[in-house]
Design a protein around this motif. Structure first.
Motif, PDB file in Angstrom:
ATOM      1  N   GLY A   1       0.753  -1.250   0.000  1.00 61.56           N
ATOM      2  CA  GLY A   1       0.000   0.000   0.000  1.00 61.56           C
ATOM      3  C   GLY A   1       0.775   1.286   0.000  1.00 61.56           C
ATOM      4  O   GLY A   1       0.185   2.362   0.009  1.00 61.56           O
ATOM      5  N   GLY A   2       2.132   1.242  -0.051  1.00 59.67           N
ATOM      6  CA  GLY A   2       2.826   2.508   0.056  1.00 59.67           C
ATOM      7  C   GLY A   2       4.058   2.671  -0.806  1.00 59.67           C
ATOM      8  O   GLY A   2       4.640   3.750  -0.855  1.00 59.67           O
ATOM      9  N   ASN A   3       4.461   1.630  -1.517  1.00 57.54           N
ATOM     10  CA  ASN A   3       5.730   1.713  -2.241  1.00 57.54           C
ATOM     11  C   ASN A   3       5.714   2.735  -3.367  1.00 57.54           C
ATOM     12  O   ASN A   3       6.717   3.413  -3.620  1.00 57.54           O
ATOM     13  N   ALA A   4       4.595   2.870  -4.074  1.00 55.87           N
ATOM     14  CA  ALA A   4       4.529   3.846  -5.171  1.00 55.87           C
ATOM     15  C   ALA A   4       4.678   5.262  -4.632  1.00 55.87           C
ATOM     16  O   ALA A   4       5.458   6.075  -5.164  1.00 55.87           O
ATOM     17  N   ASP A   5       3.935   5.592  -3.555  1.00 54.90           N
ATOM     18  CA  ASP A   5       4.051   6.922  -2.954  1.00 54.90           C
ATOM     19  C   ASP A   5       5.448   7.138  -2.373  1.00 54.90           C
ATOM     20  O   ASP A   5       6.006   8.242  -2.474  1.00 54.90           O
ATOM     21  N   ALA A   6       6.013   6.098  -1.754  1.00 56.61           N
ATOM     22  CA  ALA A   6       7.349   6.215  -1.172  1.00 56.61           C
ATOM     23  C   ALA A   6       8.381   6.538  -2.242  1.00 56.61           C
ATOM     24  O   ALA A   6       9.298   7.340  -2.021  1.00 56.61           O
ATOM     25  N   LEU A   7       8.248   5.918  -3.422  1.00 53.12           N
ATOM     26  CA  LEU A   7       9.177   6.181  -4.519  1.00 53.12           C
ATOM     27  C   LEU A   7       9.082   7.631  -4.973  1.00 53.12           C
ATOM     28  O   LEU A   7      10.108   8.277  -5.242  1.00 53.12           O
ATOM     29  N   VAL A   8       7.863   8.170  -5.047  1.00 55.41           N
ATOM     30  CA  VAL A   8       7.673   9.565  -5.470  1.00 55.41           C
ATOM     31  C   VAL A   8       8.291  10.517  -4.453  1.00 55.41           C
ATOM     32  O   VAL A   8       9.003  11.473  -4.819  1.00 55.41           O
ATOM     33  N   PHE A   9       8.039  10.288  -3.157  1.00 56.16           N
ATOM     34  CA  PHE A   9       8.619  11.144  -2.119  1.00 56.16           C
ATOM     35  C   PHE A   9      10.145  11.108  -2.177  1.00 56.16           C
ATOM     36  O   PHE A   9      10.812  12.145  -2.065  1.00 56.16           O
ATOM     37  N   THR A  10      10.720   9.909  -2.338  1.00 57.86           N
ATOM     38  CA  THR A  10      12.173   9.760  -2.342  1.00 57.86           C
ATOM     39  C   THR A  10      12.795  10.415  -3.569  1.00 57.86           C
ATOM     40  O   THR A  10      13.817  11.104  -3.471  1.00 57.86           O
ATOM     41  N   ARG A  11      12.179  10.203  -4.735  1.00 59.48           N
ATOM     42  CA  ARG A  11      12.718  10.790  -5.966  1.00 59.48           C
ATOM     43  C   ARG A  11      12.700  12.318  -5.889  1.00 59.48           C
ATOM     44  O   ARG A  11      13.666  12.981  -6.259  1.00 59.48           O
ATOM     45  N   ARG A  12      11.585  12.867  -5.378  1.00 57.25           N
ATOM     46  CA  ARG A  12      11.499  14.320  -5.270  1.00 57.25           C
ATOM     47  C   ARG A  12      12.512  14.853  -4.266  1.00 57.25           C
ATOM     48  O   ARG A  12      13.116  15.915  -4.487  1.00 57.25           O
ATOM     49  N   ALA A  13      12.709  14.134  -3.158  1.00 55.15           N
ATOM     50  CA  ALA A  13      13.710  14.555  -2.175  1.00 55.15           C
ATOM     51  C   ALA A  13      15.102  14.569  -2.793  1.00 55.15           C
ATOM     52  O   ALA A  13      15.900  15.484  -2.545  1.00 55.15           O
ATOM     53  N   PHE A  14      15.408  13.561  -3.619  1.00 52.94           N
ATOM     54  CA  PHE A  14      16.719  13.515  -4.273  1.00 52.94           C
ATOM     55  C   PHE A  14      16.884  14.689  -5.234  1.00 52.94           C
ATOM     56  O   PHE A  14      17.932  15.347  -5.264  1.00 52.94           O
ATOM     57  N   GLU A  15      15.854  14.978  -6.020  1.00 54.91           N
ATOM     58  CA  GLU A  15      15.934  16.088  -6.978  1.00 54.91           C
ATOM     59  C   GLU A  15      16.136  17.412  -6.257  1.00 54.91           C
ATOM     60  O   GLU A  15      16.951  18.248  -6.683  1.00 54.91           O
ATOM     61  N   TRP A  16      15.424  17.627  -5.180  1.00 51.62           N
ATOM     62  CA  TRP A  16      15.548  18.877  -4.436  1.00 51.62           C
ATOM     63  C   TRP A  16      16.888  18.975  -3.710  1.00 51.62           C
ATOM     64  O   TRP A  16      17.390  20.075  -3.481  1.00 51.62           O
ATOM     65  N   SER A  17      17.472  17.844  -3.352  1.00 53.81           N
ATOM     66  CA  SER A  17      18.768  17.871  -2.662  1.00 53.81           C
ATOM     67  C   SER A  17      19.881  18.364  -3.579  1.00 53.81           C
ATOM     68  O   SER A  17      20.961  18.756  -3.101  1.00 53.81           O
ATOM     69  N   LEU A  18      19.653  18.362  -4.905  1.00 57.88           N
ATOM     70  CA  LEU A  18      20.652  18.848  -5.852  1.00 57.88           C
ATOM     71  C   LEU A  18      20.656  20.370  -5.950  1.00 57.88           C
ATOM     72  O   LEU A  18      21.570  20.949  -6.543  1.00 57.88           O
ATOM     73  N   LEU A  19      19.636  21.022  -5.398  1.00 59.30           N
ATOM     74  CA  LEU A  19      19.563  22.479  -5.400  1.00 59.30           C
ATOM     75  C   LEU A  19      20.528  23.056  -4.369  1.00 59.30           C
ATOM     76  O   LEU A  19      20.975  22.363  -3.445  1.00 59.30           O
ATOM     77  N   ASP A  20      20.830  24.342  -4.505  1.00 59.44           N
ATOM     78  CA  ASP A  20      21.604  24.993  -3.452  1.00 59.44           C
ATOM     79  C   ASP A  20      20.686  25.220  -2.251  1.00 59.44           C
ATOM     80  O   ASP A  20      19.465  25.112  -2.341  1.00 59.44           O
ATOM     81  N   TRP A  21      21.280  25.528  -1.110  1.00 61.00           N
ATOM     82  CA  TRP A  21      20.517  25.585   0.139  1.00 61.00           C
ATOM     83  C   TRP A  21      19.355  26.578   0.095  1.00 61.00           C
ATOM     84  O   TRP A  21      18.244  26.239   0.526  1.00 61.00           O
ATOM     85  N   PRO A  22      19.526  27.785  -0.403  1.00 62.51           N
ATOM     86  CA  PRO A  22      18.374  28.716  -0.432  1.00 62.51           C
ATOM     87  C   PRO A  22      17.207  28.181  -1.253  1.00 62.51           C
ATOM     88  O   PRO A  22      16.044  28.272  -0.837  1.00 62.51           O
ATOM     89  N   ASN A  23      17.500  27.614  -2.427  1.00 57.43           N
ATOM     90  CA  ASN A  23      16.416  27.083  -3.264  1.00 57.43           C
ATOM     91  C   ASN A  23      15.808  25.818  -2.671  1.00 57.43           C
ATOM     92  O   ASN A  23      14.610  25.563  -2.830  1.00 57.43           O
ATOM     93  N   LEU A  24      16.636  25.026  -1.993  1.00 56.59           N
ATOM     94  CA  LEU A  24      16.102  23.829  -1.340  1.00 56.59           C
ATOM     95  C   LEU A  24      15.115  24.225  -0.246  1.00 56.59           C
ATOM     96  O   LEU A  24      14.007  23.690  -0.163  1.00 56.59           O
ATOM     97  N   LEU A  25      15.527  25.170   0.591  1.00 60.18           N
ATOM     98  CA  LEU A  25      14.643  25.599   1.681  1.00 60.18           C
ATOM     99  C   LEU A  25      13.395  26.296   1.153  1.00 60.18           C
ATOM    100  O   LEU A  25      12.347  26.286   1.809  1.00 60.18           O
ATOM    101  N   ALA A  26      13.483  26.857  -0.043  1.00 62.61           N
ATOM    102  CA  ALA A  26      12.319  27.522  -0.645  1.00 62.61           C
ATOM    103  C   ALA A  26      11.254  26.522  -1.082  1.00 62.61           C
ATOM    104  O   ALA A  26      10.113  26.911  -1.342  1.00 62.61           O
ATOM    105  N   THR A  27      11.603  25.230  -1.136  1.00 63.62           N
ATOM    106  CA  THR A  27      10.601  24.212  -1.495  1.00 63.62           C
ATOM    107  C   THR A  27       9.648  23.927  -0.346  1.00 63.62           C
ATOM    108  O   THR A  27       8.627  23.257  -0.545  1.00 63.62           O
TER     109      THR A  27
END
Length: 381
Positions: free
Chosen positions: A23-49
Motif C-alpha cells: 500500500g505505500g511503495n509507489a508513494d514512497a518512490l515519489v517522495f524519495t525521488r522528489r527529495a533527491f531532486e531537491w537535494s541537488l539544489l543549493d541551500w536557499p532554493n532547497l529551503l524555498a521548497t
C-alpha cells in the motif's frame, strides 16, 4: 527491543525485495525521488521548497538530510524507523500515566508488533513523522488537562500545527481540542449554576486554552486555509461553501481501486439515507470484512480488522473508568474528530487501513483502560 527487531527484519526484507509492505511503495518512490531532486539544489532554493500546505513537505525534510549526509534509499526509512521507536515509547508512557504498568506493557507490545504500524516505520511515507509529532503534542496536551500549567498547552500547540503541516488530516486534533474546550466550559458553567465555586485552576485553565486555541485557529484562517486531501477545507474565503457541500459531495463519487468499498457504503444521499455516515465510520474503523476479501494480499488486512475490533471491545469494557477521567474525555473527542474527518473522505479499504493506523496509539491508550483485567490463558494439551 521486540519492536526494534521486527522493524529491522522488515527493512531487510523490503530492501532485498523479498517482502514489500503493502500500500505505500509507489508513494514512497515519489517522495524519495522528489527529495533527491531537491537535494541537488543549493541551500536557499532547497529551503524555498518548503510549503506547509503541500504533502511534499516530507520530501523537503528528506532533501535536507540528503543534502547534509548524502542520498541513499534507506535514509528516509531509517528516519521513519527512529520515529517509530519513539512512537512506541510515547504511547506506552501516556498509557502508564493513565492506567499503570501492566496496561503500558501490553500497549507497548501492540504498538511494536501491529504489522501496519511497523510498515509505516520502514517505508518512505510521511505517516510516521506526522504520528510522532502528533503524539508529542498529545503528550503535552494531556499534561495540561491533568492540571499542569499554561506552558504545557503552549508546547502542545507548537506540535499540533507541525503535524498538520506534515499531514493536514491532523486538523482533527485541533477540532477535538475545540470540542473539549466547549465541553469543559459547559461543565464549569453548570457547576457554577448549581452553586459550586469554580477554583482558580479551572478558571486559569479555561482562559489559557481559549487564548491558545484562538491564536492557532487565527493562524490557520489567516494563512488562506488548510486544504485536506479528503476534500475538507479549514479556513479560507470559501469555507462556508466547502463545509456545507462537503458531506454530500463525498457520497457522490464512485469508489476506485481493487479494495474499494461496496457501492451501498460509498454512494448515496446521506440526508435521505442517514445510515450511510455510520456505515462509513464502521467501514473505516473495522474493514475489511470477510465478504470484502478479493485476493490473498487483501487478506492481510484482516489483521487490522481483528486488532481494531479487539481495541473497541476493550474500550467498551473500560468505559466506566474512561468516562470519569478528563484526560480520557479529551482523548475521545480528538479521536472522534479524526475518525469522522477521515471516514467521510475515504472509500477504499486499503486507504482506510493506512489512515486509521495514524491514530492507533490514541486508540490503544483509550482501550488500555481495561488492559489491567486482561488475562491470557494457555491451556495444557
Amino acid at each position: 527491543m521486540v519492536g526494534f527487531l521486527f522493524r529491522v527484519a522488515l527493512i531487510v526484507l523490503d530492501h532485498n525485495d523479498i517482502f514489500n509492505p503493502p500500500g505505500g511503495n509507489a508513494d514512497a518512490l515519489v517522495f524519495t525521488r522528489r527529495a533527491f531532486e531537491w537535494s541537488l539544489l543549493d541551500w536557499p532554493n532547497l529551503l524555498a521548497t518548503f510549503n506547509y500546505k503541500a504533502s511534499y513537505v516530507y520530501s523537503t525534510i528528506g532533501a535536507i538530510f540528503f543534502k547534509a549526509f548524502g542520498a541513499h534509499n534507506l535514509v528516509l526509512p531509517s528516519l521513519n524507523f527512529l520515529a517509530g521507536m519513539i512512537v512506541i515509547f510515547l504511547a506506552a508512557s501516556m498509557t502508564y500515566d493513565l492506567w499503570g504498568r501492566k496496561p503500558a506493557i501490553i500497549s507497548a507490545y501492540i504498538m511494536a508488533l501491529f504489522p501496519f504500524a511497523a510498515f509505516n516505520s520502514v517505508i518512505a511515507l510521511r505517516e510516521e513523522f506526522s504520528i510522532l509529532v502528533f503524539l508529542i503534542g498529545l503528550f503535552f496536551f494531556l499534561k495540561w488537562v491533568s492540571g499542569k500549567g499554561f506552558g504545557w498547552i503552549c508546547i502542545a500547540f507548537l506540535f499540533f500545527p507541525m503535524a498538520v503541516m506534515i499531514h493536514p488530516g491532523w486538523i482533527g486534533a485541533i477540532v477535538g481540542v475545540a470540542l473539549y474546550l466547549t465541553y469543559f466550559s459547559i461543565k464549569l458553567i453548570l457547576s457554577s449554576v448549581k452553586g459550586a465555586v469554580a477554583n482558580r485552576r479551572n478558571i486559569s485553565k479555561l482562559f489559557s486554552s481559549i487564548a491558545v486555541l484562538v491564536i492557532s485557529l487565527t493562524f490557520i484562517a489567516g494563512s488562506g486555509g488548510i486544504s485536506l486531501a479528503k476534500g475538507i477545507t479549514i479556513g479560507g474565503e470559501n469555507e462556508e461553501e466547502n463545509v456545507a457541500g462537503l458531506i454530500e459531495s463525498r457520497f457522490e463519487q464512485d469508489p476506485l481501486g481493487g479494495s474499494a468499498y461496496p457501492g451501498f457504503v460509498a454512494t448515496g444521499n446521506p440526508y435521505t439515507q442517514p445510515w450511510l455516515i455510520p456505515m462509513r465510520v464502521i467501514y473505516f474503523m473495522f474493514s475489511p470484512f470477510p465478504w470484502d476479501i478479493r485476493s490473498p494480499r487483501q487478506a492481510l488486512g484482516m489483521a487490522a480488522m481483528l486488532m481494531y475490533s479487539f481495541l473497541a471491545w476493550r474500550l467498551y469494557k473500560g468505559w466506566p473508568l474512561v468516562k470519569k477521567k478528563d484526560e480520557c474525555i479529551a482523548l475521545l473527542l480528538i479521536f472522534g474528530a479524526l475518525v469522522f474527518i477521515f471516514s467521510i473522505g475515504v472509500t477504499n479499504i486499503g486507504t482506510a487501513i493506512r489512515h486509521r493506523t495514524k491514530f492507533l496509539g490514541l486508540f490503544v491508550i483509550l482501550a488500555a483502560s481495561s488492559f489491567s483485567t486482561l488475562k491470557i490463558r494457555f491451556r495444557r494439551l
